[in-house]
Design a protein around this motif. Structure first.
Motif, short mmCIF file in Angstrom:
data_model
loop_
_atom_site.label_atom_id
_atom_site.label_comp_id
_atom_site.label_asym_id
_atom_site.label_seq_id
_atom_site.Cartn_x
_atom_site.Cartn_y
_atom_site.Cartn_z
N PRO A 140 0.81 -1.23 0.00
CA PRO A 140 0.00 0.00 0.00
C PRO A 140 0.84 1.28 0.00
CG PRO A 140 -0.95 -1.59 1.51
CD PRO A 140 0.34 -2.17 1.04
N GLU A 141 1.94 1.30 0.72
CA GLU A 141 2.77 2.50 0.78
C GLU A 141 3.39 2.81 -0.58
OE1 GLU A 141 2.28 0.94 4.85
OE2 GLU A 141 2.89 0.02 2.96
N VAL A 142 3.82 1.78 -1.29
CA VAL A 142 4.40 1.97 -2.63
C VAL A 142 3.32 2.43 -3.59
CG1 VAL A 142 5.59 0.82 -4.53
CG2 VAL A 142 6.15 0.22 -2.16
N MET A 143 2.17 1.79 -3.53
CA MET A 143 1.05 2.16 -4.41
C MET A 143 0.60 3.59 -4.16
SD MET A 143 -2.55 2.48 -4.20
CE MET A 143 -3.11 1.36 -2.93
N LEU A 144 0.48 3.98 -2.89
CA LEU A 144 0.00 5.33 -2.57
C LEU A 144 1.00 6.40 -2.98
CD1 LEU A 144 -1.70 4.63 0.84
CD2 LEU A 144 -2.83 5.56 -1.19
N ALA A 145 2.28 6.12 -2.84
CA ALA A 145 3.27 7.08 -3.32
C ALA A 145 3.09 7.30 -4.82
CB ALA A 145 4.68 6.58 -3.02
N HIS A 146 2.90 6.23 -5.55
CA HIS A 146 2.69 6.35 -7.00
C HIS A 146 1.46 7.17 -7.34
CE1 HIS A 146 1.96 5.32 -11.19
NE2 HIS A 146 0.76 4.89 -10.83
N ILE A 147 0.32 6.85 -6.73
CA ILE A 147 -0.89 7.57 -7.14
C ILE A 147 -0.88 9.01 -6.64
CG2 ILE A 147 -2.24 5.44 -7.27
CD1 ILE A 147 -3.66 6.28 -4.72
N GLY A 148 -0.20 9.28 -5.53
CA GLY A 148 -0.08 10.67 -5.10
C GLY A 148 0.72 11.49 -6.09
N ILE A 149 1.80 10.92 -6.60
CA ILE A 149 2.63 11.60 -7.59
C ILE A 149 1.87 11.78 -8.89
CG2 ILE A 149 4.72 11.36 -8.99
CD1 ILE A 149 5.83 9.73 -6.47
N MET A 150 1.19 10.74 -9.34
CA MET A 150 0.43 10.85 -10.58
C MET A 150 -0.74 11.83 -10.44
SD MET A 150 1.96 9.08 -12.84
CE MET A 150 3.51 9.53 -12.00
N ALA A 151 -1.32 11.90 -9.26
CA ALA A 151 -2.43 12.84 -9.04
C ALA A 151 -1.99 14.28 -9.25
CB ALA A 151 -3.00 12.66 -7.63
N ASP A 152 -0.72 14.56 -8.95
CA ASP A 152 -0.26 15.93 -9.16
C ASP A 152 -0.12 16.26 -10.64
OD1 ASP A 152 0.54 18.47 -8.10
OD2 ASP A 152 2.57 18.01 -8.76
N PHE A 153 0.07 15.24 -11.48
CA PHE A 153 0.10 15.47 -12.93
C PHE A 153 -1.32 15.58 -13.50
CE2 PHE A 153 4.36 13.83 -12.35
CZ PHE A 153 5.10 14.53 -13.29
N TRP A 154 -2.21 14.71 -13.06
CA TRP A 154 -3.54 14.63 -13.63
C TRP A 154 -4.55 15.57 -12.96
CZ3 TRP A 154 -5.12 11.59 -17.78
CH2 TRP A 154 -4.19 10.64 -18.24
N GLY A 155 -4.39 15.81 -11.68
CA GLY A 155 -5.35 16.65 -10.97
C GLY A 155 -6.75 16.08 -11.01
N LEU A 156 -7.71 16.92 -11.38
CA LEU A 156 -9.12 16.50 -11.42
C LEU A 156 -9.38 15.43 -12.47
CD1 LEU A 156 -10.76 20.05 -11.19
CD2 LEU A 156 -10.38 18.43 -9.32
N ASN A 157 -8.46 15.28 -13.41
CA ASN A 157 -8.67 14.34 -14.51
C ASN A 157 -8.03 12.97 -14.26
OD1 ASN A 157 -9.97 16.33 -16.20
ND2 ASN A 157 -7.95 17.24 -16.50
N TYR A 158 -7.54 12.73 -13.06
CA TYR A 158 -6.89 11.46 -12.77
C TYR A 158 -7.92 10.34 -12.86
CZ TYR A 158 -3.43 8.40 -10.47
OH TYR A 158 -2.53 7.42 -10.18
N PRO A 159 -7.79 9.44 -13.83
CA PRO A 159 -8.83 8.43 -14.04
C PRO A 159 -8.91 7.43 -12.89
CG PRO A 159 -6.93 8.01 -15.45
CD PRO A 159 -6.70 9.35 -14.81
N GLY A 160 -10.11 7.28 -12.35
CA GLY A 160 -10.35 6.28 -11.32
C GLY A 160 -10.10 6.74 -9.91
#
Length: 248
Positions: A140-160
């Motif tokens: 979970p910690e590895v996964m959450l680091a990834h999606i937190g970083i990707m969320a900063d690129f996608w913002g409101l458009n982050y799919p899923g």
């Protein structure tokens, strides 16, 4: 320790990051070796990771190691260090960042409780942060680091991954983007110019195929030819055939 946290609570979003000596020192370390735009990106990624940790389904048999998630996201782009002498010539930027963060943990006296397993999770979180086909299936910690970083690129458009307008605004207002889009392109193309061989098999090389080695088109055709020659199946599959001929 100062009473004013460098990572303040965001009351509208209900996000609170751990205010530990290690996190504060890690943030100072990041500021020393990267530019302000990268610093704000890494901090926003930490907030998004903790925000999304409350919104997605995950195995809750163990409590989330929040300090590990925040440390990993804060340190994840040390591979973008402004001093290029700190970077390797033969490793992807994510691996540089993971190695630099691990070296930092080994040097400081604040990493109490960071055993071998915890340190390995941190290394994985940084090294795999740009590779969803791995990171999304790790701890979970590895996964959450990834999606937190990707969320900063996608913002409101982050799919899923549900992020509201107000949540996104509060995080970005607290730590502005500071021309992140333009600087990201410069960093990606700069990595292709600095150590081309580390970019052929991953997304970084796509930027110089499109924008050249300087972000303005210089050297794009030659780079694209080298990358194509390296990539599978043009490079890998013929090698298998040659190996089989050697056995005849």
């Amino acid at each position: 320790m100062s009473s004013v946290s460098p990572l303040p609570d965001l009351p509208k979003s209900g996000i609170s990051l751990p205010d530990t000596p290690l996190i504060r020192e890690a943030l100072d370390h990041l500021k020393k070796y990267t530019n302000p735009t990268t610093v704000n990106h890494c901090i926003r990624s930490a907030y998004f990771a903790i925000l999304l940790s409350r919104k997605i389904a995950r195995n809750r048999s163990k409590p989330l190691d929040v300090e590990l998630v925040v440390f990993s996201t804060i340190m994840h782009d040390l591979g973008w260090a402004t001093d290029k002498m700190l970077l390797s010539k033969d490793k992807r930027f994510e691996v540089d960042g993971a190695n630099m963060a691990r070296s930092y943990l080994e040097e400081v006296k604040l990493s109490v409780g960071w055993d071998r397993h915890r340190t390995q999770l941190m290394w994985d979180a940084i090294a795999l942060h740009a590779t969803p086909s791995f990171a999304l299936h790790k701890e979970p910690e590895v996964m959450l680091a990834h999606i937190g970083i990707m969320a900063d690129f996608w913002g409101l458009n982050y799919p899923g991954y549900p992020i509201t307008i107000d949540e996104n605004k509060e995080i970005v207002d607290a730590f502005p983007r500071l021309g992140f889009k333009e600087q990201f392109l410069d960093i990606m193309c700069g990595l292709c110019a600095l150590k081309q061989g580390t970019t052929y098999d991953n997304f970084v090389g796509e930027y110089s195929v499109e924008y050249g080695l300087d972000g303005k088109g210089a050297g794009k055709e030659e780079f694209a030819k080298k990358r194509l020659a390296f990539s599978s199946p043009r490079g890998f599959y013929p090698a298998v055939g040659a190996y089989e001929q050697d056995e005849d």
